[in-house]
Structures are given as C-alpha cells and as structure tokens.
Design a protein around this motif. Sequence first.
Motif, PDB file in Angstrom:
ATOM      1  N   ARG A 207       0.833  -1.195   0.000  1.00 30.19           N
ATOM      2  CA  ARG A 207       0.000   0.000   0.000  1.00 30.19           C
ATOM      3  C   ARG A 207       0.871   1.250   0.000  1.00 30.19           C
ATOM      4  NH1 ARG A 207      -5.188  -0.705   1.547  1.00 30.19           N
ATOM      5  NH2 ARG A 207      -5.249   1.302   2.628  1.00 30.19           N
ATOM      6  N   GLY A 208       0.236   2.410  -0.125  1.00 32.21           N
ATOM      7  CA  GLY A 208       0.970   3.666  -0.097  1.00 32.21           C
ATOM      8  C   GLY A 208       0.067   4.835   0.242  1.00 32.21           C
ATOM      9  N   GLU A 209       0.666   5.984   0.471  1.00 33.05           N
ATOM     10  CA  GLU A 209      -0.085   7.183   0.825  1.00 33.05           C
ATOM     11  C   GLU A 209       0.219   8.346  -0.109  1.00 33.05           C
ATOM     12  OE1 GLU A 209       0.890   7.953   4.887  1.00 33.05           O
ATOM     13  OE2 GLU A 209      -0.298   6.277   5.665  1.00 33.05           O
ATOM     14  N   HIS A 252      -3.281  21.865  -7.875  1.00 31.03           N
ATOM     15  CA  HIS A 252      -3.000  21.058  -6.682  1.00 31.03           C
ATOM     16  C   HIS A 252      -1.993  21.766  -5.776  1.00 31.03           C
ATOM     17  CE1 HIS A 252      -3.233  17.396  -4.389  1.00 31.03           C
ATOM     18  NE2 HIS A 252      -1.924  17.322  -4.328  1.00 31.03           N
ATOM     19  N   PRO A 253      -2.330  21.943  -4.489  1.00 31.95           N
ATOM     20  CA  PRO A 253      -1.494  22.769  -3.611  1.00 31.95           C
ATOM     21  C   PRO A 253      -0.249  22.081  -3.076  1.00 31.95           C
ATOM     22  CG  PRO A 253      -3.396  21.931  -2.403  1.00 31.95           C
ATOM     23  CD  PRO A 253      -3.577  21.497  -3.839  1.00 31.95           C
ATOM     24  N   SER A 254      -0.172  20.760  -3.206  1.00 34.41           N
ATOM     25  CA  SER A 254       0.984  20.054  -2.649  1.00 34.41           C
ATOM     26  C   SER A 254       1.579  19.114  -3.698  1.00 34.41           C
ATOM     27  CB  SER A 254       0.575  19.266  -1.397  1.00 34.41           C
ATOM     28  OG  SER A 254      -0.501  18.384  -1.680  1.00 34.41           O
ATOM     29  N   LYS A 255       2.503  18.291  -3.267  1.00 31.93           N
ATOM     30  CA  LYS A 255       3.276  17.464  -4.197  1.00 31.93           C
ATOM     31  C   LYS A 255       2.425  16.364  -4.839  1.00 31.93           C
ATOM     32  CE  LYS A 255       7.482  14.649  -4.495  1.00 31.93           C
ATOM     33  NZ  LYS A 255       8.685  14.156  -3.780  1.00 31.93           N
ATOM     34  N   ILE A 256       2.647  16.130  -6.139  1.00 37.35           N
ATOM     35  CA  ILE A 256       2.106  14.967  -6.837  1.00 37.35           C
ATOM     36  C   ILE A 256       3.284  14.035  -7.089  1.00 37.35           C
ATOM     37  CG2 ILE A 256       0.929  14.112  -8.885  1.00 37.35           C
ATOM     38  CD1 ILE A 256      -0.433  16.800  -9.161  1.00 37.35           C
ATOM     39  N   HIS A 257       3.188  12.811  -6.592  1.00 36.85           N
ATOM     40  CA  HIS A 257       4.322  11.904  -6.613  1.00 36.85           C
ATOM     41  C   HIS A 257       4.435  11.099  -7.902  1.00 36.85           C
ATOM     42  CE1 HIS A 257       3.294  12.639  -2.364  1.00 36.85           C
ATOM     43  NE2 HIS A 257       4.585  12.521  -2.137  1.00 36.85           N
ATOM     44  N   ASP A 279       7.146  20.014 -15.978  1.00 31.62           N
ATOM     45  CA  ASP A 279       7.455  21.440 -15.831  1.00 31.62           C
ATOM     46  C   ASP A 279       6.925  21.966 -14.503  1.00 31.62           C
ATOM     47  OD1 ASP A 279       8.710  21.535 -18.273  1.00 31.62           O
ATOM     48  OD2 ASP A 279       6.941  22.251 -19.364  1.00 31.62           O
ATOM     49  N   LEU A 280       5.820  21.372 -14.029  1.00 32.77           N
ATOM     50  CA  LEU A 280       5.215  21.794 -12.754  1.00 32.77           C
ATOM     51  C   LEU A 280       5.793  21.025 -11.574  1.00 32.77           C
ATOM     52  CD1 LEU A 280       1.501  21.832 -14.015  1.00 32.77           C
ATOM     53  CD2 LEU A 280       2.983  23.821 -13.678  1.00 32.77           C
ATOM     54  N   PHE A 281       6.092  19.747 -11.794  1.00 37.80           N
ATOM     55  CA  PHE A 281       6.626  18.878 -10.740  1.00 37.80           C
ATOM     56  C   PHE A 281       7.832  18.121 -11.306  1.00 37.80           C
ATOM     57  CE2 PHE A 281       2.123  19.449  -9.841  1.00 37.80           C
ATOM     58  CZ  PHE A 281       2.124  19.738  -8.470  1.00 37.80           C
ATOM     59  N   PRO A 282       9.015  18.727 -11.260  1.00 33.43           N
ATOM     60  CA  PRO A 282      10.200  18.133 -11.900  1.00 33.43           C
ATOM     61  C   PRO A 282      10.555  16.743 -11.370  1.00 33.43           C
ATOM     62  CG  PRO A 282      10.582  20.437 -11.351  1.00 33.43           C
ATOM     63  CD  PRO A 282       9.290  20.055 -10.701  1.00 33.43           C
ATOM     64  N   ASP A 283      10.220  16.440 -10.129  1.00 33.54           N
ATOM     65  CA  ASP A 283      10.603  15.157  -9.531  1.00 33.54           C
ATOM     66  C   ASP A 283       9.524  14.084  -9.659  1.00 33.54           C
ATOM     67  OD1 ASP A 283      13.022  16.269  -8.705  1.00 33.54           O
ATOM     68  OD2 ASP A 283      12.164  16.970  -6.809  1.00 33.54           O
ATOM     69  N   ILE A 284       8.450  14.368 -10.365  1.00 35.44           N
ATOM     70  CA  ILE A 284       7.345  13.412 -10.451  1.00 35.44           C
ATOM     71  C   ILE A 284       7.787  12.136 -11.177  1.00 35.44           C
ATOM     72  CG2 ILE A 284       6.397  14.257 -12.636  1.00 35.44           C
ATOM     73  CD1 ILE A 284       3.583  13.895 -11.393  1.00 35.44           C
ATOM     74  N   LYS A 285       7.339  10.991 -10.681  1.00 38.53           N
ATOM     75  CA  LYS A 285       7.616   9.711 -11.328  1.00 38.53           C
ATOM     76  C   LYS A 285       6.552   9.471 -12.407  1.00 38.53           C
ATOM     77  CE  LYS A 285      11.011   8.790  -8.517  1.00 38.53           C
ATOM     78  NZ  LYS A 285      10.973   7.687  -7.536  1.00 38.53           N
ATOM     79  N   LYS A 322       3.304  -2.553  -9.640  1.00 33.46           N
ATOM     80  CA  LYS A 322       4.007  -1.652 -10.549  1.00 33.46           C
ATOM     81  C   LYS A 322       4.110  -0.246  -9.973  1.00 33.46           C
ATOM     82  CE  LYS A 322       6.092  -1.288 -14.521  1.00 33.46           C
ATOM     83  NZ  LYS A 322       7.221  -2.165 -14.894  1.00 33.46           N
ATOM     84  N   VAL A 323       3.062   0.211  -9.310  1.00 37.66           N
ATOM     85  CA  VAL A 323       3.077   1.546  -8.707  1.00 37.66           C
ATOM     86  C   VAL A 323       4.168   1.646  -7.644  1.00 37.66           C
ATOM     87  CG1 VAL A 323       1.777   3.093  -7.187  1.00 37.66           C
ATOM     88  CG2 VAL A 323       0.701   2.171  -9.242  1.00 37.66           C
ATOM     89  N   ARG A 324       4.269   0.610  -6.775  1.00 34.63           N
ATOM     90  CA  ARG A 324       5.310   0.646  -5.742  1.00 34.63           C
ATOM     91  C   ARG A 324       6.700   0.592  -6.377  1.00 34.63           C
ATOM     92  NH1 ARG A 324       3.856   3.548  -2.395  1.00 34.63           N
ATOM     93  NH2 ARG A 324       6.020   3.338  -1.780  1.00 34.63           N
ATOM     94  N   GLU A 325       6.834  -0.209  -7.426  1.00 39.14           N
ATOM     95  CA  GLU A 325       8.119  -0.315  -8.118  1.00 39.14           C
ATOM     96  C   GLU A 325       8.570   1.043  -8.645  1.00 39.14           C
ATOM     97  OE1 GLU A 325       9.588  -1.896 -12.456  1.00 39.14           O
ATOM     98  OE2 GLU A 325       8.175  -3.173 -11.361  1.00 39.14           O
ATOM     99  N   VAL A 326       7.636   1.778  -9.269  1.00 38.74           N
ATOM    100  CA  VAL A 326       7.981   3.074  -9.859  1.00 38.74           C
ATOM    101  C   VAL A 326       8.257   4.108  -8.769  1.00 38.74           C
ATOM    102  CG1 VAL A 326       7.169   4.952 -11.325  1.00 38.74           C
ATOM    103  CG2 VAL A 326       6.666   2.584 -11.941  1.00 38.74           C
ATOM    104  N   LEU A 327       7.429   4.138  -7.742  1.00 39.72           N
ATOM    105  CA  LEU A 327       7.592   5.130  -6.684  1.00 39.72           C
ATOM    106  C   LEU A 327       8.896   4.944  -5.905  1.00 39.72           C
ATOM    107  CD1 LEU A 327       3.956   5.367  -5.289  1.00 39.72           C
ATOM    108  CD2 LEU A 327       5.240   7.206  -6.399  1.00 39.72           C
ATOM    109  N   GLU A 328       9.361   3.715  -5.819  1.00 37.25           N
ATOM    110  CA  GLU A 328      10.540   3.431  -5.002  1.00 37.25           C
ATOM    111  C   GLU A 328      11.827   3.343  -5.806  1.00 37.25           C
ATOM    112  OE1 GLU A 328       9.564  -0.084  -2.834  1.00 37.25           O
ATOM    113  OE2 GLU A 328       7.861   0.853  -1.797  1.00 37.25           O
ATOM    114  N   CYS A 329      11.728   3.543  -7.126  1.00 37.02           N
ATOM    115  CA  CYS A 329      12.938   3.427  -7.942  1.00 37.02           C
ATOM    116  C   CYS A 329      13.807   4.685  -7.833  1.00 37.02           C
ATOM    117  CB  CYS A 329      12.573   3.184  -9.400  1.00 37.02           C
ATOM    118  SG  CYS A 329      11.806   4.585 -10.235  1.00 37.02           S
TER     119      CYS A 329
END
Length: 329
Positions: A207-209, A252-257, A279-285, A322-329
């Motif tokens: 799971r994730g948040e 969106h007021p906060s980070k999109i992961h 361009d809005l969230f340079p670190d987004i996966k 797959k979502v956890r794999e991408v978020l944690e890479c």
Amino acid sequence: MEISNAAKRAADLTRQFLAFARKQTVAPKVLNLNETLTGMLSMLHRLIGEHIHLNWQPASNLWPIKIDPSHIDQILANLCVNARDSIADIGKISIKTGNCVIDEQFCTDIKGFDPGEYVQLTFSDSGCGMDEETIVHIFEPFFTTKDAGKGTGLGLATVYGIVKQNKGFINVDSKPNQGTVFTIYLPRYVGDINQTRTESLVAPLERGEETILLVEDESTILNTAMMMLEEQGYTVLAATSPDVAIGLAKEHPSKIHLLITDVIMPGMNGRELAKNVQDLFPDIKLLFMSGYTANVIAPHGVLDEGFHFIQKPFTLPDLAGKVREVLEC
C-alpha cells in the motif's frame, strides 16, 4: 468543435475496438472464481454507487477455471457499468456463481453451446430491461442504446469477446421494465489444481499514501483504476483528458508523486503530457499504460530503457506492484 469531438470519439472507439479484438498478451491462470470476485466487491460497490444494492451469492465447492484474471475484471466492470446505467433510481444487482453441466438436450434447445462441465456466473439487475429487437444486437460492436456521447457500444461486445476467447458461452434474458439476466458459462479446469492452491498464498499487496495523477480518456478504465489505487491508500487525482490533467496539476497545492497516463490519447499523447506535468513537478515519477501492442506504442518511446510501462488490461496486483516499483525506484 463538432469535428474535434467526432475525431476524439473515433479515436476512442478505435482504441477500444483494438481491446475488443484482443490484441493484448493473455496470461491465463487457474483460479477460483469466488475468490476473485470476493476480492473485487469493494471496487464494484464503488463503481455502481450507493443507490444500488449488490447481492453476492457464491456457491460452495466451486470448480476451478483457467482464465486471465484481468478478463474477470473486464467482464464484471462492463456488466456493472451497463447495469448501473440501466437503473434510473434505487435498484439491485445480483452476482451468483455455481457449477453447471450442459447436456445434449440443452444444446439442442439453445444453439451455440457445447456439452460439458462449466462454472456458471449469473449477473442480474433490476434495470429498465430490453426488448427482443435490442437483445439481438447487444453484443455487436458499436451498438448502444445510450445517448450520444455516453456509450461506445463496446462494453458488452468486449464481454462477449472475452467469454468466447475463453471457450465459454453467454446467454441473456430480459424484458422491458423487468431487468436483465446475463448468464456466463466458463469451462471447468480439470488439470493440476496445485497451481490454484499456490496462487492463493500470495503476499498482501503493498500500500501507499502518495498522491497520483491518473489520466485515461475511457471512463470505465479510469474509474476502475482510480478505485484500485484508492483501495491501496493512495490519493488519486483523476482526469479524462490531458488538458484536465494539466489543470488539476496546476491547481493542486501540494506534491504529486506519480503520473499514470495512457500513451495514446486524442489531442496530446502521454509523453507530451508528461513533459507538461514535469514542468510543474520536476521530480514526479512516470508510469505509462496502453492497451495497444508493443509495435504500435514503441514509436512513442515509452518502452525505451528508463521508462516504466504497464499493459492494459491489468489486475489489482499488477497495478499495485508496478506503482510501488515506480515510486521506489
């Protein structure tokens, strides 16, 4: 505007027709239909809404079947959406399983069936029902009774295609104002059932948040994927088009992961959308998805090394992993 809308709808229909034509890689597994459906109930409840009661009636000692689990997801999602749209106010959907032996007499009475042992899935609703003329056409691609722009006419055609691909049969019984009953027969699996026992011992899904921006212009797939992700604890910003997605990202007021987006969409493809969101969230996966085969989507670069991709249709374990794999890479 009308030409643009017509082009968008044509592209949407073409893409769904590719799915109906079964261009995806199929990975059948031996499974217990009761277990698979039980795992889907929470998602189905949210798909049909609070005004519709869902009655689940699993049979005991159900025979195993061999089918791609994502095919069960597609069958139930399409039937639920179809039933939901046919129920004007408060209503009921019933899903029932059972073992069934089809004999020669049955095949004589109902053409197109073969004798044998089957697992029976009965899906009924209290909706508006259909007349005989409509029933004749409901499994035809592009046939729909919904208002313009509200249905592609591929939902039941997809169900029919999946059932036939798995050497099964489907029957429908309906009358105006008396609801509809779909009965699906899938062949009993008579091979080694140890695979079923092994697959029942899979580890709990991770799971994730995090916050995920999900972009898919087919509403059924969007809603299903959104509910899958929310079930795993994620906050989901759902968009039916790249323009809507960019608007959500800007507001969106906060980070999109993570951005999960279809590759091929009218107006702007997934790679172009990803660049705008980055361009809005340079670190987004980034996670790209598509129902097209590799040779169609390869020119878009999403299969290149360093890119993450998931093939549609996918199951909840496929997506969660797959979502956890991408978020944690």
